[in-house]
Design an enzyme around this catalytic site. Sequence first.
Site, PDB file in Angstrom:
ATOM      1  N   CYS A 242       0.877  -1.164   0.000  1.00 22.42           N
ATOM      2  CA  CYS A 242       0.000   0.000   0.000  1.00 22.42           C
ATOM      3  C   CYS A 242       0.918   1.218   0.000  1.00 22.42           C
ATOM      4  O   CYS A 242       2.066   1.126  -0.457  1.00 22.42           O
ATOM      5  CB  CYS A 242      -0.966  -0.026   1.185  1.00 22.42           C
ATOM      6  SG  CYS A 242      -0.189  -0.214   2.805  1.00 22.42           S
ATOM      7  N   GLN A 243       0.460   2.365   0.476  1.00 24.82           N
ATOM      8  CA  GLN A 243       1.310   3.553   0.442  1.00 24.82           C
ATOM      9  C   GLN A 243       2.525   3.408   1.350  1.00 24.82           C
ATOM     10  O   GLN A 243       3.664   3.618   0.935  1.00 24.82           O
ATOM     11  CB  GLN A 243       0.498   4.781   0.862  1.00 24.82           C
ATOM     12  CG  GLN A 243       1.253   6.093   0.789  1.00 24.82           C
ATOM     13  CD  GLN A 243       1.474   6.574  -0.633  1.00 24.82           C
ATOM     14  OE1 GLN A 243       0.625   6.388  -1.488  1.00 24.82           O
ATOM     15  NE2 GLN A 243       2.616   7.195  -0.899  1.00 24.82           N
TER      16      GLN A 243
END
Length: 289
Positions: free
Chosen positions: A88-89
Amino acid sequence: MESETLVPIVPNLYCGNLYDAENARLLKTLKITHILSVGQFPQIPLCHIKHQYLDVLDMDCQNMIQYFNQAYDFIENATKDGSCLVHCQLGVSRAPTICISYLIRKYRMTLKEAKKTVKAARPIASPNFDFLKQLQQYERLCQSKAQDSTNCDDSENIMVNRQPSYTNGNNMYSCKICRTSLFQEADVVLHCIGQHTHSYKKIRKDIKSDSIPLTCTSWFIKRKDWMGDMTELQGDIACPKCHTRLGSWKWDGSQCSCGTWVAPFIQILKSRLDCPVNANSETNDKVDQ
């Protein structure tokens, strides 16, 4: 943000962040053949790697459980003959949640065992509170299905999303200046209002804490082709026809006027839009979506 050295959670399964997914040297070293991106990110140009995206926000009101089986199938296929990176980020909440759900189903681990396994490989892993509640539901579902020797396929039917819904997803929003059609109601990404007002008050020192209106002055939408190049971390969004500034984007997130942190942040100011009309009767100029 650079990552720590990636350690496999189980053989051929890694959990990381966006930097890892874009690091060609790291991917080659780890022999990554599949990437599962959990979030809204620009297309990663790695033609030799199979890639799948899950459109998930790191928010308490996000229905995450609906993606667990889809993620399981992708990871399962990837790890048979290759290696999979789930990211994810930052590799803190969304990606670890997916990895935990995989361990619960694949190895029949308890939630506690799966969390411990993921954190051993990724110490910063920390799914948000609501994701943990959904993992608890998934754990119970998989345990009940295990007794029947069946899969956890009912997870997609568990409704946990408490976001308000629209009655008509066909409404079209257009530029207030030139009336060019820009996006439909179905493209709007919803968020929980006033979720992070405390930090918002710190930012808005010019406003008294008891006078902050919990209202949204912008729409947050999915990325559209007419927005052009969005490979930079942040930038402005302009109308493709009259070039009026409509809003901005920031991939690592920012706060809505209501106080809620939204990531990724693709913002269109409501004041720059005309009143929505039904797309079935739309007569405005349209742009390629």
